[in-house]
Write a protein that holds these residues in place. Structure first.
Motif, PDB file in Angstrom:
ATOM      1  N   ASP A 152       0.882  -1.288   0.288  1.00 57.69           N
ATOM      2  CA  ASP A 152       0.137  -0.107   0.153  1.00 57.69           C
ATOM      3  C   ASP A 152       0.817   1.810  -0.049  1.00 57.69           C
ATOM      4  O   ASP A 152       0.382   2.135  -0.264  1.00 57.69           O
ATOM      5  CB  ASP A 152      -0.705  -0.174   0.807  1.00 57.69           C
ATOM      6  N   VAL A 153       2.389   1.160   0.229  1.00 58.49           N
ATOM      7  CA  VAL A 153       2.617   2.712   0.611  1.00 58.49           C
ATOM      8  C   VAL A 153       2.518   2.990  -1.055  1.00 58.49           C
ATOM      9  O   VAL A 153       2.719   4.290  -1.113  1.00 58.49           O
ATOM     10  CB  VAL A 153       4.623   1.960   0.918  1.00 58.49           C
ATOM     11  N   GLY A 154       2.955   2.257  -2.450  1.00 68.85           N
ATOM     12  CA  GLY A 154       2.808   2.692  -3.550  1.00 68.85           C
ATOM     13  C   GLY A 154       1.233   3.838  -3.972  1.00 68.85           C
ATOM     14  O   GLY A 154       1.547   5.057  -4.037  1.00 68.85           O
ATOM     15  N   ALA A 155       0.718   3.321  -3.031  1.00 73.01           N
ATOM     16  CA  ALA A 155      -1.076   3.805  -3.378  1.00 73.01           C
ATOM     17  C   ALA A 155      -1.144   5.101  -2.118  1.00 73.01           C
ATOM     18  O   ALA A 155      -1.488   5.634  -2.424  1.00 73.01           O
ATOM     19  CB  ALA A 155      -1.880   3.104  -2.996  1.00 73.01           C
ATOM     20  N   HIS A 156      -0.404   4.595  -0.733  1.00 76.29           N
ATOM     21  CA  HIS A 156       0.216   6.429  -0.295  1.00 76.29           C
ATOM     22  C   HIS A 156       0.491   7.458  -0.728  1.00 76.29           C
ATOM     23  O   HIS A 156       0.116   8.182  -0.984  1.00 76.29           O
ATOM     24  CB  HIS A 156       0.071   6.134   1.172  1.00 76.29           C
ATOM     25  N   LEU A 178      -2.460   9.273 -10.710  1.00 74.71           N
ATOM     26  CA  LEU A 178      -3.942   8.437 -10.201  1.00 74.71           C
ATOM     27  C   LEU A 178      -3.519   7.020 -11.195  1.00 74.71           C
ATOM     28  O   LEU A 178      -4.216   6.162 -10.825  1.00 74.71           O
ATOM     29  CB  LEU A 178      -4.539   8.564  -9.482  1.00 74.71           C
ATOM     30  N   LEU A 179      -3.916   7.580 -12.110  1.00 75.24           N
ATOM     31  CA  LEU A 179      -3.993   6.869 -13.295  1.00 75.24           C
ATOM     32  C   LEU A 179      -2.874   5.465 -13.255  1.00 75.24           C
ATOM     33  O   LEU A 179      -3.235   4.534 -13.666  1.00 75.24           O
ATOM     34  CB  LEU A 179      -4.624   7.182 -14.898  1.00 75.24           C
ATOM     35  N   GLU A 180      -1.560   5.825 -13.036  1.00 69.73           N
ATOM     36  CA  GLU A 180      -0.248   5.616 -13.226  1.00 69.73           C
ATOM     37  C   GLU A 180      -0.651   4.190 -12.155  1.00 69.73           C
ATOM     38  O   GLU A 180      -0.782   3.020 -11.770  1.00 69.73           O
ATOM     39  CB  GLU A 180       0.692   5.860 -13.521  1.00 69.73           C
ATOM     40  N   ALA A 181      -0.951   4.902 -10.708  1.00 73.94           N
ATOM     41  CA  ALA A 181      -1.527   4.065  -9.881  1.00 73.94           C
ATOM     42  C   ALA A 181      -2.076   3.154  -9.370  1.00 73.94           C
ATOM     43  O   ALA A 181      -2.198   2.111  -9.183  1.00 73.94           O
ATOM     44  CB  ALA A 181      -1.575   5.055  -8.687  1.00 73.94           C
ATOM     45  N   LEU A 182      -3.591   3.299 -10.457  1.00 80.73           N
ATOM     46  CA  LEU A 182      -4.602   2.166 -10.391  1.00 80.73           C
ATOM     47  C   LEU A 182      -3.946   1.219 -11.314  1.00 80.73           C
ATOM     48  O   LEU A 182      -4.506   0.040 -11.056  1.00 80.73           O
ATOM     49  CB  LEU A 182      -5.942   2.930 -11.204  1.00 80.73           C
ATOM     50  N   GLU A 188      -7.525  -3.289  -2.007  1.00 80.33           N
ATOM     51  CA  GLU A 188      -8.102  -2.563  -0.331  1.00 80.33           C
ATOM     52  C   GLU A 188      -7.733  -1.065  -1.766  1.00 80.33           C
ATOM     53  O   GLU A 188      -8.591  -0.452  -0.755  1.00 80.33           O
ATOM     54  CB  GLU A 188      -6.961  -3.080   0.180  1.00 80.33           C
ATOM     55  N   ASP A 189      -7.264  -1.201  -2.037  1.00 80.49           N
ATOM     56  CA  ASP A 189      -6.782   0.430  -2.687  1.00 80.49           C
ATOM     57  C   ASP A 189      -6.992   1.422  -3.682  1.00 80.49           C
ATOM     58  O   ASP A 189      -7.666   2.489  -3.763  1.00 80.49           O
ATOM     59  CB  ASP A 189      -4.963   1.007  -2.414  1.00 80.49           C
ATOM     60  N   VAL A 190      -7.981   0.265  -4.607  1.00 78.41           N
ATOM     61  CA  VAL A 190      -8.517   0.916  -5.639  1.00 78.41           C
ATOM     62  C   VAL A 190     -10.006   1.692  -5.368  1.00 78.41           C
ATOM     63  O   VAL A 190     -10.084   2.686  -6.085  1.00 78.41           O
ATOM     64  CB  VAL A 190      -9.357  -0.022  -6.216  1.00 78.41           C
TER      65      VAL A 190
END
Length: 269
Positions: A152-156, A178-182, A188-190
């Motif tokens: 989850d670090v990258g999502a945060h 955000l598009l790249e992160a998705l 859980e992060d989506v």
């Protein structure tokens, strides 16, 4: 003491004592291990001692123990020690000392801890009002995030960077982040990232509607743009701005446009 008890490694004994509330006993064992330069578990013992001393209410002693672990350069426990130091300084509001300790985490270079340090440095930069530095640190955290740092670090990092970009009036860049992160986010992060992406799109929509009004198209197009802008702004908490947009349209010098806006405004009355 039985023979089987003699075979228990001192670190395990200290851990068991700490878990059962005997902090003094745990500290005694860990202190002995941490004081021996030849002890192979010195770094781990020093980190454990720092934790125990913190629980005993001895922050200075805990910091001294953490520095012993940090000095070993151990890739895991030196990084943990630097994190321990940094978090303690942050709790006490000592931002400069915390920044130095987080920099020490980067100096150790353990992949699992680098993104966490970058996120912390970004947080400190925001508190100091240095948003350029905060953005740089968040981008670095995002680049360093990987499986070693936790799922989850990258999502945060992406979420915090997007929030900063939105605050700086850069919704397009926020949406790209955000598009790249998705593409790599855990399930859980989506949802959280999608909500923030929607917010970025709302900001982009407001910018486009405002641009259409400024471009001065025909009355139906301008009236629609004014309505959409006025109805979208409250979704971003900008109710007063929405009121000003309606007023701009209703009182416009072009009577045809004003009439068009009035028709749209009166649909809610």
């Amino acid at each position: 003491m039985t023979f089987s008890e003699l075979q228990v490694p001192p670190l395990d004994t200290a851990r068991r004592l700490a878990e059962h509330g005997d902090l003094d006993g745990a500290a005694a064992i860990l202190s002995e291990l941490a004081a021996d330069p030849e002890e192979p578990d010195r770094a781990q013992a020093a980190v454990g001692l720092a934790v125990v001393l913190d629980e005993r209410g001895d922050p200075e002693g805990a910091r001294a123990a953490a520095r012993v672990a940090l000095a070993t350069g151990h890739p895991e426990f030196a990084a943990q020690a630097a994190c321990h130091l940094a978090q303690g300084f942050e709790r006490e509001g000592r931002a400069e000392q915390a920044r130095g300790a987080w920099q020490a985490v980067l100096g150790v270079g353990t992949a699992a801890y680098v993104p966490l340090a970058r996120l912390a440095l970004a947080r400190l930069a925001v508190l100091a009002g240095d948003y350029d530095e905060a953005e740089d640190e968040l981008r670095a955290a995002l680049a360093a995030a990987g499986p070693d740092a936790g799922p989850d670090v990258g999502a945060h990092a992406a979420q915090q960077l997007a929030e900063l970009l939105l605050e700086r009036g850069e919704p397009g860049e926020a949406a790209e982040v955000l598009l790249e992160a998705l593409e790599v986010a855990s399930q859980e992060d989506v949802a959280r990232l999608r909500v923030q992406l929607g917010i970025a799109h709302l900001e982009l929509a407001c910018a486009e509607f405002a641009g259409a009004v400024e471009d001065g198209g025909d009355a139906p197009t301008s009236g629609l743009a004014i309505e959409l802008l006025a109805r979208t702004l409250p979704l971003r908490g900008r109710v007063d701005d929405a009121g000003r947009v309606w007023t701009y349209g209703l009182e416009h010098e072009d009577e045809t446009l004003a009439a068009e806006v009035r028709l749209r405004y009166d649909r809610d009355t």
